[in-house]
Design an enzyme around this catalytic site. Sequence first.
Site, PDB file in Angstrom:
ATOM      1  N   SER A  14       0.832  -1.205   0.000  1.00  0.00           N
ATOM      2  CA  SER A  14       0.000   0.000   0.000  1.00  0.00           C
ATOM      3  C   SER A  14       0.868   1.257   0.000  1.00  0.00           C
ATOM      4  O   SER A  14       0.347   2.352  -0.198  1.00  0.00           O
ATOM      5  CB  SER A  14      -0.881   0.002   1.243  1.00  0.00           C
ATOM      6  OG  SER A  14      -0.052   0.049   2.390  1.00  0.00           O
ATOM      7  N   CYS A  76       2.595  -6.847   1.959  1.00  0.00           N
ATOM      8  CA  CYS A  76       1.624  -6.097   2.762  1.00  0.00           C
ATOM      9  C   CYS A  76       0.755  -7.135   3.480  1.00  0.00           C
ATOM     10  O   CYS A  76       0.120  -7.967   2.814  1.00  0.00           O
ATOM     11  CB  CYS A  76       0.787  -5.246   1.817  1.00  0.00           C
ATOM     12  SG  CYS A  76      -0.587  -4.385   2.590  1.00  0.00           S
ATOM     13  N   THR A  78      -1.941  -6.609   5.114  1.00  0.00           N
ATOM     14  CA  THR A  78      -3.367  -6.330   4.913  1.00  0.00           C
ATOM     15  C   THR A  78      -3.835  -6.883   3.560  1.00  0.00           C
ATOM     16  O   THR A  78      -4.904  -7.490   3.467  1.00  0.00           O
ATOM     17  CB  THR A  78      -3.600  -4.800   4.980  1.00  0.00           C
ATOM     18  OG1 THR A  78      -2.907  -4.288   6.120  1.00  0.00           O
ATOM     19  CG2 THR A  78      -5.066  -4.476   5.082  1.00  0.00           C
ATOM     20  N   CYS A 186       2.681  -5.619  10.215  1.00  0.00           N
ATOM     21  CA  CYS A 186       2.526  -4.639   9.138  1.00  0.00           C
ATOM     22  C   CYS A 186       3.932  -4.326   8.637  1.00  0.00           C
ATOM     23  O   CYS A 186       4.843  -4.110   9.453  1.00  0.00           O
ATOM     24  CB  CYS A 186       1.859  -3.372   9.680  1.00  0.00           C
ATOM     25  SG  CYS A 186       1.836  -2.000   8.501  1.00  0.00           S
ATOM     26  N   THR A 187       4.108  -4.317   7.327  1.00  0.00           N
ATOM     27  CA  THR A 187       5.466  -4.168   6.799  1.00  0.00           C
ATOM     28  C   THR A 187       6.031  -2.754   6.964  1.00  0.00           C
ATOM     29  O   THR A 187       7.221  -2.527   6.751  1.00  0.00           O
ATOM     30  CB  THR A 187       5.521  -4.581   5.308  1.00  0.00           C
ATOM     31  OG1 THR A 187       4.538  -3.830   4.574  1.00  0.00           O
ATOM     32  CG2 THR A 187       5.245  -6.061   5.149  1.00  0.00           C
TER      33      THR A 187
HETATM   34  N1  DGL Z   1       2.264  -2.280   4.904  1.00  0.00           N
HETATM   35  C1  DGL Z   1       0.869  -2.583   5.051  1.00  0.00           C
HETATM   36  C2  DGL Z   1       0.706  -3.875   5.844  1.00  0.00           C
HETATM   37  O1  DGL Z   1       1.644  -4.644   5.935  1.00  0.00           O
HETATM   38  C3  DGL Z   1       0.145  -1.385   5.601  1.00  0.00           C
HETATM   39  C4  DGL Z   1      -1.312  -1.457   5.444  1.00  0.00           C
HETATM   40  C5  DGL Z   1      -2.014  -0.157   5.330  1.00  0.00           C
HETATM   41  O2  DGL Z   1      -1.804   0.520   4.334  1.00  0.00           O
HETATM   42  O3  DGL Z   1      -2.808   0.146   6.225  1.00  0.00           O
HETATM   43  O4  DGL Z   1      -0.344  -4.173   6.354  1.00  0.00           O
END
Ligand code: DGL
Length: 264
Positions: A14, A76, A78, A186-187
């Site tokens: 994202s 990601c 999510t 979350c990355t």
């Molecule tokens: N880097 C995304 C993850 O690992 C972030 C998610 C988001 O944009 O809220 O979930």
Amino acid sequence: MNAASKQPIGIFDSGIGGTSIWKKIHQFLPNENTIYLADSKNAPYGQKSENKILELSIKNTEFLLNKNCKLIVVACNTATTNAIEYLREHYAVPFIGIEPAIKPAAINTKTKNIGILATKGTLNSRLFTTTSNTINQEVFIREQVGEGLVELIEDGQLVSTKMTHLLTNHLHKLLKYNIDYLVLGCTHYPYLIPQIQKIIGTDITIIDSGLAVAKQTKKILEENNLLNTQNLKTKHFFFTNKTTKVLEFVLGHNQNCIIEKLNF
Ligand code: DGL
């Protein structure tokens, strides 16, 4: 070596968070060319509906397939927890996903309490619930939504008073439970590790899934005869649909990284 092996690995997130995974992949698989897509214009995904996350994940996948990627890493949590099953069913290339590493934390915890910091979209997903249900019932999984963290990172406020305040608030809610492991789901969050450590101290082990993803990527490339064994200078393209500033900041000065802004 198979001709397709020379094609790049595609990676999307994202936003800029998945670069924490790209770094591990690049260290572990130095012969691979890569194309990274940061859909920062649509960040955060964590507050969006499952359908919207799926729609964006399809768009990102098609962008990378048009660039001839041989394998896609959904960097990601999510997007993985909400869309990877669909992507695997509908596209021919192999997909590698990332999920919060609650299993190793649950195996090793002594206090029987593990904390997880992740987005609402990840914690509410079916895939996360299924994984949580496989955990030893004596272990409590203490969940905390990292509300606002991705937005601040994407806004270039990784180290700021606002970040310290928000992180302290979120983490203190987990510290109440005597956790001895903190899983970063979350990355974007690995970039916060130094600040997290200052708040929680060194007795709590922080786990993220970056290296596991890099290892899995290698395994799947080998199994599909797609590993690039040529030791040539590699190229790494980073595309974003928002400002390039934050990508430049997290990637530092790497001459092999080409960063470009796109209308995407
Ligand atoms: N880097 C995304 C993850 O690992 C972030 C998610 C988001 O944009 O809220 O979930």
